[in-house]
Design a protein around this motif. Structure first.
Motif, PDB file in Angstrom:
ATOM      1  N   MET A 199       0.815  -1.217   0.000  1.00  0.00           N
ATOM      2  CA  MET A 199       0.000   0.000   0.000  1.00  0.00           C
ATOM      3  C   MET A 199       0.849   1.268   0.000  1.00  0.00           C
ATOM      4  N   GLY A 200       1.934   1.284   0.765  1.00  0.00           N
ATOM      5  CA  GLY A 200       2.720   2.499   0.938  1.00  0.00           C
ATOM      6  C   GLY A 200       2.133   3.378   2.023  1.00  0.00           C
ATOM      7  N   ALA A 201       2.752   4.539   2.262  1.00  0.00           N
ATOM      8  CA  ALA A 201       2.347   5.422   3.356  1.00  0.00           C
ATOM      9  C   ALA A 201       0.908   5.910   3.176  1.00  0.00           C
ATOM     10  N   THR A 202       0.241   6.167   4.331  1.00  0.00           N
ATOM     11  CA  THR A 202      -1.153   6.637   4.340  1.00  0.00           C
ATOM     12  C   THR A 202      -1.330   7.855   3.436  1.00  0.00           C
ATOM     13  N   LYS A 243       3.701  10.819   0.504  1.00  0.00           N
ATOM     14  CA  LYS A 243       4.848  10.240   1.205  1.00  0.00           C
ATOM     15  C   LYS A 243       5.082   8.779   0.837  1.00  0.00           C
ATOM     16  N   ALA A 244       4.214   8.236  -0.002  1.00  0.00           N
ATOM     17  CA  ALA A 244       4.310   6.810  -0.345  1.00  0.00           C
ATOM     18  C   ALA A 244       5.459   6.552  -1.328  1.00  0.00           C
ATOM     19  N   GLU A 245       6.176   5.455  -1.110  1.00  0.00           N
ATOM     20  CA  GLU A 245       7.277   5.054  -1.997  1.00  0.00           C
ATOM     21  C   GLU A 245       6.763   4.828  -3.415  1.00  0.00           C
ATOM     22  N   ILE A 289      -4.726  12.142   1.139  1.00  0.00           N
ATOM     23  CA  ILE A 289      -4.738  11.312   2.343  1.00  0.00           C
ATOM     24  C   ILE A 289      -6.140  10.754   2.610  1.00  0.00           C
ATOM     25  N   ASP A 290      -7.172  11.437   2.144  1.00  0.00           N
ATOM     26  CA  ASP A 290      -8.539  10.911   2.307  1.00  0.00           C
ATOM     27  C   ASP A 290      -8.852   9.896   1.204  1.00  0.00           C
TER      28      ASP A 290
END
Ligand code: CMP
Length: 140
Positions: free
Chosen positions: A89-92, A96-98, A110-111
């Motif tokens: 999934m990666g970061a919320t 910031k997700a890879e 983020i939502d």
């Protein structure tokens, strides 16, 4: 250990027609879909599911987003399924997700962050029981 985790493909990703692409990532990582249902959550169901967040400032937006369209809910099974799904999934926050993670590739904010995944064995068991009360999550 062989584990199960609860995954939700959220309304934004269902609307983008990427259920299959996300399932492919689960399968390529060795996670097996052992239960699945597509549903349009009621406000009550979404509030119950996210009850741990009810004091958070984003709770109301989270619930309204989760009931804005159908979701695809699945139990995934495999070696270290909880951590493996969180890596996929990666970061919320998708910013910031890879690169190469589901959220980096399919999420907008983020939502509207494409997917949910259980964060620990206790929450995985509770979340699977919430959506799949018939699944035997205790006998393993
Ligand atoms: P999820 O893993 O489904 O769990 C709760 C959700 O709340 C989270 O993904 C985000 O989509 C949403 N959310 C919105 N704002 C925040 C925040 N500041 N921190 C954590 N989660 C948030």
């Amino acid at each position: 250990a062989n584990e199960r985790t609860l995954s939700i493909i959220k309304p934004d990703a269902v609307a983008k027609n990427v259920i299959g692409k996300i399932y492919q990532r689960f399968e390529d990582a060795g996670l097996k879909v052992v239960a699945a249902r597509m549903m349009h959550l009621s406000e009550r169901e979404a509030s119950q599911f996210y009850a741990v967040h009810k004091e958070r400032p984003f709770f109301k937006d989270l619930v309204s987003f989760m009931i804005s369209g159908p979701v695809m809910v699945q139990a995934l099974e495999g070696e270290g399924a909880i951590a493996k799904n969180r890596d996929l999934m990666g970061a919320t926050d998708p910013k910031k997700a890879e690169p190469g993670t589901i959220r980096a590739d399919f999420a907008d904010s983020i939502d509207a962050n494409a997917v949910h995944g259980s964060d620990a064995p206790e929450t995985a068991a509770a979340e699977i029981a919430f959506f799949f009360p018939g699944l035997d999550v205790h006998g393993r």
